[in-house]
Design a protein around this motif. Structure first.
Motif, PDB file in Angstrom:
ATOM      1  N   PHE A 121       0.881  -1.000  -0.452  1.00 17.53           N
ATOM      2  CA  PHE A 121      -0.431  -0.311  -0.032  1.00 17.53           C
ATOM      3  C   PHE A 121       0.840   1.218  -0.009  1.00 17.53           C
ATOM      4  CE2 PHE A 121      -2.392   3.579   2.000  1.00 17.53           C
ATOM      5  CZ  PHE A 121      -3.414   3.163   0.966  1.00 17.53           C
ATOM      6  N   PRO A 122       1.923   1.130   1.078  1.00 18.62           N
ATOM      7  CA  PRO A 122       2.905   2.247   0.449  1.00 18.62           C
ATOM      8  C   PRO A 122       3.201   2.501  -0.880  1.00 18.62           C
ATOM      9  CG  PRO A 122       3.163   1.096   2.683  1.00 18.62           C
ATOM     10  CD  PRO A 122       2.434   0.468   2.230  1.00 18.62           C
ATOM     11  N   LEU A 123       3.648   1.022  -1.404  1.00 15.70           N
ATOM     12  CA  LEU A 123       4.917   1.158  -2.612  1.00 15.70           C
ATOM     13  C   LEU A 123       3.511   2.383  -3.590  1.00 15.70           C
ATOM     14  CD1 LEU A 123       6.530  -1.497  -2.042  1.00 15.70           C
ATOM     15  CD2 LEU A 123       6.778   0.367  -1.861  1.00 15.70           C
ATOM     16  N   HIS A 124       2.340   1.747  -3.467  1.00 11.36           N
ATOM     17  CA  HIS A 124       1.357   2.028  -4.145  1.00 11.36           C
ATOM     18  C   HIS A 124       0.813   3.892  -4.161  1.00 11.36           C
ATOM     19  CE1 HIS A 124      -1.899   2.298  -7.328  1.00 11.36           C
ATOM     20  NE2 HIS A 124      -2.833   2.318  -5.656  1.00 11.36           N
ATOM     21  N   PHE A 125       0.920   3.401  -3.278  1.00 12.74           N
ATOM     22  CA  PHE A 125       0.411   5.344  -2.903  1.00 12.74           C
ATOM     23  C   PHE A 125       1.936   6.120  -3.202  1.00 12.74           C
ATOM     24  CE2 PHE A 125       0.538   8.913  -0.278  1.00 12.74           C
ATOM     25  CZ  PHE A 125      -1.203   9.370  -0.093  1.00 12.74           C
ATOM     26  N   TRP A 126       2.698   6.347  -2.986  1.00 10.84           N
ATOM     27  CA  TRP A 126       3.815   6.753  -3.233  1.00 10.84           C
ATOM     28  C   TRP A 126       4.990   6.263  -4.517  1.00 10.84           C
ATOM     29  CZ3 TRP A 126       4.408   5.425   2.292  1.00 10.84           C
ATOM     30  CH2 TRP A 126       3.661   6.658   2.872  1.00 10.84           C
ATOM     31  N   ARG A 127       3.776   5.452  -5.139  1.00 13.18           N
ATOM     32  CA  ARG A 127       4.660   4.924  -7.077  1.00 13.18           C
ATOM     33  C   ARG A 127       5.190   6.582  -7.863  1.00 13.18           C
ATOM     34  NH1 ARG A 127       1.173   4.895 -10.760  1.00 13.18           N
ATOM     35  NH2 ARG A 127      -0.491   3.676  -9.734  1.00 13.18           N
ATOM     36  N   LYS A 128       4.233   7.666  -7.677  1.00 13.21           N
ATOM     37  CA  LYS A 128       5.535   8.729  -8.166  1.00 13.21           C
ATOM     38  C   LYS A 128       5.850   9.154  -8.092  1.00 13.21           C
ATOM     39  CE  LYS A 128       0.560   9.171 -10.600  1.00 13.21           C
ATOM     40  NZ  LYS A 128      -0.675  10.889 -10.001  1.00 13.21           N
ATOM     41  N   VAL A 129       6.347   9.178  -7.016  1.00 12.28           N
ATOM     42  CA  VAL A 129       7.068  10.130  -5.512  1.00 12.28           C
ATOM     43  C   VAL A 129       8.174   8.740  -6.348  1.00 12.28           C
ATOM     44  CG1 VAL A 129       8.234  10.822  -4.125  1.00 12.28           C
ATOM     45  CG2 VAL A 129       6.157  11.124  -4.291  1.00 12.28           C
ATOM     46  N   ILE A 130       8.544   7.685  -5.391  1.00 14.75           N
ATOM     47  CA  ILE A 130       9.337   6.255  -6.254  1.00 14.75           C
ATOM     48  C   ILE A 130       9.938   6.876  -7.478  1.00 14.75           C
ATOM     49  CG2 ILE A 130      10.222   4.123  -6.025  1.00 14.75           C
ATOM     50  CD1 ILE A 130       7.682   4.309  -3.668  1.00 14.75           C
ATOM     51  N   ILE A 131       9.400   6.790  -8.678  1.00 17.08           N
ATOM     52  CA  ILE A 131       9.280   6.820  -9.567  1.00 17.08           C
ATOM     53  C   ILE A 131      10.508   7.848 -10.045  1.00 17.08           C
ATOM     54  CG2 ILE A 131       8.662   7.052 -12.260  1.00 17.08           C
ATOM     55  CD1 ILE A 131       6.661   5.219 -12.321  1.00 17.08           C
ATOM     56  N   LYS A 132       9.564   8.921  -9.946  1.00 18.64           N
ATOM     57  CA  LYS A 132      10.515   9.893 -10.202  1.00 18.64           C
ATOM     58  C   LYS A 132      12.121  10.185  -9.942  1.00 18.64           C
ATOM     59  CE  LYS A 132       7.020  13.599 -10.564  1.00 18.64           C
ATOM     60  NZ  LYS A 132       6.022  14.197 -10.340  1.00 18.64           N
ATOM     61  N   LYS A 133      12.127   9.421  -8.062  1.00 23.53           N
ATOM     62  CA  LYS A 133      13.943   9.528  -7.447  1.00 23.53           C
ATOM     63  C   LYS A 133      14.930   8.286  -8.323  1.00 23.53           C
ATOM     64  CE  LYS A 133      13.180  10.568  -2.913  1.00 23.53           C
ATOM     65  NZ  LYS A 133      13.212  10.502  -1.463  1.00 23.53           N
ATOM     66  N   PHE A 134      13.968   7.727  -9.318  1.00 17.55           N
ATOM     67  CA  PHE A 134      15.263   6.834  -9.418  1.00 17.55           C
ATOM     68  C   PHE A 134      15.308   6.764 -10.987  1.00 17.55           C
ATOM     69  CE2 PHE A 134      13.478   3.851  -6.000  1.00 17.55           C
ATOM     70  CZ  PHE A 134      15.109   3.785  -5.818  1.00 17.55           C
ATOM     71  N   GLN A 135      14.320   7.413 -11.664  1.00 16.91           N
ATOM     72  CA  GLN A 135      14.681   7.785 -13.506  1.00 16.91           C
ATOM     73  C   GLN A 135      15.832   9.821 -13.447  1.00 16.91           C
ATOM     74  OE1 GLN A 135      10.960   9.354 -14.829  1.00 16.91           O
ATOM     75  NE2 GLN A 135      10.447   6.883 -15.422  1.00 16.91           N
TER      76      GLN A 135
END
Length: 135
Positions: A121-135
């Motif tokens: 659930f937290p990964l799904h919720f913060w998916r956009k933030v996580i993807i932006k950090k690794f791009q």
């Protein structure tokens, strides 16, 4: 943050904490007596799960339906939806005789899918933030 998201976070937190309490208060063997607060935590877990299903239905009608019409789908959304379905089904099966389902341990399926939801659930919720950090 929308009110429905805050509500979902609080309900999932209450459900997770009462589920963990139930797991920790369970008797070690079948000969032991349950903890005196076991019934209270079971009731609180049931109430918070019922509220979670209610909020999940609200979000399914709004959030999930909008996302299904997009061309880009995310695996975590499907996993999240699947875990919710497994949790609801296994939670209902916990109240019925498990002699019919003896090879499967419904309690273990419910417990591990609940832990997986707490991680996903937290990964799904913060998916956009996580993807932006690794791009």
């Amino acid at each position: 943050m929308k009110k429905s998201r805050i509500s979902l976070w609080l309900i999932l937190l209450a459900t997770a904490l009462t589920g963990i309490a139930l797991y920790l208060l369970a008797p070690a063997s079948s000969d032991d007596f349950p903890h005196p607060l076991n019934g209270l935590f079971r009731e609180l877990h049931g109430v918070s799960a019922m509220l979670g299903v209610f909020i999940f239905g609200y979000l399914f009608a709004d959030h999930v339906q909008k996302k299904l019409h997009r061309k880009k789908h995310h695996w975590d959304g499907y996993a999240h939806l699947s875990l919710w379905c497994v949790l609801v089904a296994s939670g209902l099966l916990l109240y019925y005789p498990q002699d019919l389902l003896e090879p499967l341990s419904i309690g273990d399926i419910h417990w591990y899918s609940g832990i997986a939801l707490c991680v996903l659930f937290p990964l799904h919720f913060w998916r956009k933030v996580i993807i932006k950090k690794f791009q």
